[in-house]
Structures are given as C-alpha cells and as structure tokens.
Design an enzyme around this catalytic site. Sequence first.
Site, PDB file in Angstrom:
ATOM      1  N   GLU A 176      -3.398  -9.628   4.215  1.00  0.00           N
ATOM      2  CA  GLU A 176      -4.240  -9.295   5.358  1.00  0.00           C
ATOM      3  C   GLU A 176      -5.426 -10.254   5.504  1.00  0.00           C
ATOM      4  OE1 GLU A 176      -2.201  -5.361   4.417  1.00  0.00           O
ATOM      5  OE2 GLU A 176      -2.888  -7.139   3.328  1.00  0.00           O
ATOM      6  N   GLU A 230       0.829  -1.211   0.000  1.00  0.00           N
ATOM      7  CA  GLU A 230       0.000   0.000   0.000  1.00  0.00           C
ATOM      8  C   GLU A 230       0.863   1.262   0.000  1.00  0.00           C
ATOM      9  OE1 GLU A 230      -4.016  -1.488   2.250  1.00  0.00           O
ATOM     10  OE2 GLU A 230      -2.257  -1.137   3.490  1.00  0.00           O
TER      11      GLU A 230
END
Length: 260
Positions: A131, A111
């Site tokens: 995640e 990210e």
Amino acid sequence: MSDSVKVERRGAVLEVTLDRPKANAIDAPTSREMGDVFAAFRDDPELRVAILTGGGDKFFCPGWDLKAAAAGEGPDEYYGVGGFGGLQELPNLNKPVIAAVNGIAFGGGFELMISADIIIAADHAMFALPEIRSGTLADAATIKLPRRIPHHVAMEMLFTGRRFDAAEAKQWGVVNEVVPAADLMTVARAKADLLASGPPLVYAAIKEVVRETSHLPVQEAFDLVTKSKLPTVKTLYSSEDQKEGAIAFAEKRDPVWKGR
C-alpha cells in the site's frame, strides 16, 4: 453461494474458498458475501472450525480488486458485517479459523490472512504490504503487525512494502507452518479436525479473553477472567463440558464435548 465464494461443510468443519480468477481479488460484493458466510459459521452450533483458502495455486488473495476501484468503487464502500474479506471486524467470532495460504497474499489479502487464528502457508507463498507504494495505508496490518512480530521488522515491512517469502514469514512468526503446496489442504484439514474434536466452549473463552484483554494491564485482565466478567468464561465455568472434562480425566477416558 456464488462462484466467487465456495463453501463446503465437512462434518464440523467449514471450508471457504475465495475463487475469483485470475487473482482472487476482493470487491465489495464479494466481501459482503464472505462476511455473511463467516457470520453464518459463527452462529451455527454444528460448525466448530473454518478453513479459508484461495482457488488455484498462485493467489491466496492480492487484496482489493483494483478493477472495481477503477470502475468507481471507493475505500469507503460498505464491505459487509465482517469488514473487508469478512473476518477482520466480525464481532464475537469465537471459533477457530485456519488460513491455508496457497499463494500470493498481498495488501488486503495479507490482512485477511492475519485475521485467522492459525496460518499454514504453501512453500511458494509470497507476502507483502504494498500500500505504501500507492500512497495509502495498510490500516489493519499497521494496527496488528507490530503487536505480533518484532516492532522494527513490522515497521520495515510497512515502510517499504517489500515482498518476503514463506520461509521469512515463518522466521518472524507471521505464519505457523510452511508445507509443500501439494500438502497444504491435507495439513490444514488435519489441523481443523484436531480442533473440531476439542472443547468448543474453551475455544470461545480463549478467543474472547485474547480479544478483550490485549490492551489491558495484566491485573485488570486477570480480574476480568477470574471474576467471570466475560460471557464466554462465565458460560464455560457453569457448563456441562467443564464437568465432563474433570470426570473424563478421573475416569481416564477421552472427554465427549457437547458445547454446553
């Protein structure tokens, strides 16, 4: 700066190296420091381009420091002015940022990487959004990735958390360029030098236009730009650089950009 965030000025280019052995994971203090670094970069008129890379040759960044999490640091921790990693939520960052991805970019590191404007990856770099496997949300990637690559490819990456290599990242447009690891910084610096020689007010306008119009219908976006409703566009169209561009073209010479 601390040993974890190394900063080097090279002319108009700022090089930022995340260097937290063994894996360059980011805890809250490091994130806050990175936010301060990029805010200072944003506000320094002498700096025009930044390069972000990782220390070593194995990890760019695997994301959140799980050792810090085990010690009590929570996801609601204050990560600084720029959000996690210093870039993702930094307001009004109107200068180009290049990510030179020197290895693994997982989770929050992925990210962080896609918060840059241009991404150059070493050929051994690996990517993933794992995640899902720990029952949490890759929030920034869930927002950004389906807007940048084919929807179904992004959703599969988010749903499975699978790893993919630099060649696949290039295939889907996640990265701009894949180069041999030994050439990574040479290529990143050449790109940064090219951008540093360009018109900073135009770069600022490009970044603000992209940021402020991505959610708008086309005509509304045009109205914002053509009527100079955005501060950077208004500044550009009344600037010395705007005049210099036209004069240099007429005189068949390279323009001299002053950023004003």
